[in-house]
Design an enzyme around this catalytic site. Structure first.
Site, mmCIF file in Angstrom:
data_model
loop_
_atom_site.group_PDB
_atom_site.id
_atom_site.type_symbol
_atom_site.label_atom_id
_atom_site.label_comp_id
_atom_site.label_asym_id
_atom_site.label_seq_id
_atom_site.Cartn_x
_atom_site.Cartn_y
_atom_site.Cartn_z
ATOM 1 N N ASP A 75 0.859 -1.164 0.000
ATOM 2 C CA ASP A 75 0.000 0.000 0.000
ATOM 3 C C ASP A 75 0.910 1.233 0.000
ATOM 4 O O ASP A 75 2.040 1.166 0.450
ATOM 5 C CB ASP A 75 -0.843 -0.052 1.282
ATOM 6 C CG ASP A 75 -2.015 0.890 1.220
ATOM 7 O OD1 ASP A 75 -2.093 1.671 0.259
ATOM 8 O OD2 ASP A 75 -2.852 0.835 2.133
ATOM 9 N N CYS A 103 -13.483 -28.001 6.570
ATOM 10 C CA CYS A 103 -12.221 -27.290 6.374
ATOM 11 C C CYS A 103 -11.045 -28.252 6.508
ATOM 12 O O CYS A 103 -11.020 -29.100 7.396
ATOM 13 C CB CYS A 103 -12.094 -26.156 7.392
ATOM 14 S SG CYS A 103 -10.564 -25.207 7.221
ATOM 15 N N CYS A 111 -8.350 -27.327 11.921
ATOM 16 C CA CYS A 111 -9.574 -28.137 11.863
ATOM 17 C C CYS A 111 -9.273 -29.635 11.797
ATOM 18 O O CYS A 111 -10.030 -30.447 12.313
ATOM 19 C CB CYS A 111 -10.443 -27.714 10.683
ATOM 20 S SG CYS A 111 -11.159 -26.079 10.915
HETATM 21 ZN ZN LIG Z 1 -10.006 -24.749 9.400
#
Ligand SMILES: [Zn+2]
Length: 389
Positions: free
Chosen positions: A101, A318, A323
């Site tokens: 940026d 996921c 996860c």
């Molecule tokens: Zn995950």
């Protein structure tokens, strides 16, 4: 320009459009440090680090390009050190693409602004009160020192709300600065052997006429890519979508389009549907550190008592490390006991989710099923009652 009337249309040296579905686009940005498939989400590494996650984990979650910030990095640690280290990529241990940026947004939002004039802007550092000046030329020089693959022009991000006259004057300044940034870029060369491109930023607040004038003036200067700035700053979401659609309708097909600072998973899908290719936002990382997890069924706050004994993963579908390995109950325990690992795992999961979302969007565009896919995802993403923050 080479034109082929089927897949693999080569539209420019830097950006290839592979497929479209309605206004949605699947493409790839080519840089000397690797290809970036689009649509893409860019994790935010403002100070040369994405908070609570290592560069090797960023690759694991699917990150292809990071965002760094000129304002923060030039104030600390400074460009002298980064140049001595061989550029930002080497300094931070990330040899894939980086977009920086220009720092305009931070100057106007973070620093103690000491005055803006036609030639540049004076500001006091938010760190120590020291006085600095950005000009269109100096922000290109700083980004040459950083060695980012994609540089951004210096712009004035008008506050919201602002009156039409202010937005118009502000945009005129941004357009003149963009031209000067481009001249500076043409007069200078990359320092580390990899080419750098420069994106312009369309401004004009929520005023369609100013946005149109801004986009047209910048397109006439022929930049390598175009950002839509000054949105997601408090305006109604419908105004954000309308202005985004207006801008993408003017911006050239052959160039990448980047919607700055946006947003929620819903915002991202709606903007992909309107022809945006690139996104950045602190939401997945910042909300993750506040115990909010994005899932395919909406957001959940893991501190909620209902997760105390829940041994299911955060998101069944996921495939991220968090996860695959840990339960909601364990993640809740980490946050309740203020273990740093909780922040790290939340960041891994939320970035995985955002990068999954843009990768799936890309697949859906290529298979010409973006609209029905988006509809089914959005119907699931609606936060459950009592779980939203
Ligand atoms: Zn995950």
């Amino acid at each position: 320009m080479i034109f082929l009337p089927y897949l693999g249309i080569i539209l420019s040296l830097k950006f290839t459009l592979h497929n479209t579905d309605g206004a949605a686009r699947a493409g790839a940005l080519q840089t000397d440090r690797g290809e970036v498939p689009t649509p893409i989400f860019m994790p935010v590494g403002t100070q040369g680090a994405v908070k609570a996650i290592e560069p090797r984990e960023l690759r694991e979650v699917g990150a292809r390009i990071l965002l760094g910030n000129t304002y923060h990095l030039c104030l600390r640690p400074g460009t002298d050190l980064i140049e001595r280290a061989g550029g930002l990529h080497r300094f931070i241990g990330w040899d894939h693409p980086i977009l920086t940026d220009s720092g305009g947004y931070q100057v106007f939002s973070l620093s103690d602004l000491r005055g803006i004039d036609p030639d540049g802007v004076n500001f006091k550092s938010h760190l120590d009160g020291s006085v600095h000046r950005f000009t269109p030329e100096s922000v290109v020089d700083i980004q040459r020192s950083l060695g980012s693959d994609v540089m951004m022009v210096l712009d004035e991000c008008a506050p919201y709300p602002c009156d039409e006259e202010y937005a118009s004057r502000s945009n005129d300044l941004t357009v003149r600065w963009a031209d000067r940034c481009r001249s500076r870029m043409e007069q200078t060369a990359p320092l580390y052997g990899a080419s750098q491109s420069l994106f312009a930023i369309v401004q004009g607040s929520v005023y369609p006429g100013i946005r149109q004038a801004s986009a047209r003036a910048l397109v006439a200067m022929d930049f390598e890519g175009y950002a839509i700035g000054g949105l997601s700053v408090g305006e109604p979401v419908e105004a954000m979508y309308a202005i985004t659609e207006l801008c993408t309708g003017i911006l050239p097909e052959a160039k990448p389009r980047y919607l700055m600072g946006v947003g929620t998973p819903q915002n991202i899908l709606e903007s992909i549907a309107r022809g945006v290719d690139m996104f950045d936002c602190v939401m997945p990382t910042r909300n993750g550190r506040n115990a909010t997890f994005f899932t395919r069924k909406g957001k959940i706050n893991i501190r909620n008592a209902r997760f105390a004994t829940d041994l299911a993963p955060i998101d069944e579908a996921c495939e991220c490390y968090a996860c695959r390995t840990f339960s909601r109950a364990y993640l809740r325990h980490l946050f309740k006991s203020q273990e740093i690992l909780g922040l790290q795992l939340a960041t891994i999961h939320n970035l995985s989710f955002y990068l999954w979302l843009t990768a799936e969007a890309r697949k859906a565009i290529c298979e010409k099923r973006f609209a029905p896919w988006q509809k089914s995802i959005l119907s699931e993403l609606v936060p459950e009652v009592g779980e939203d923050e």
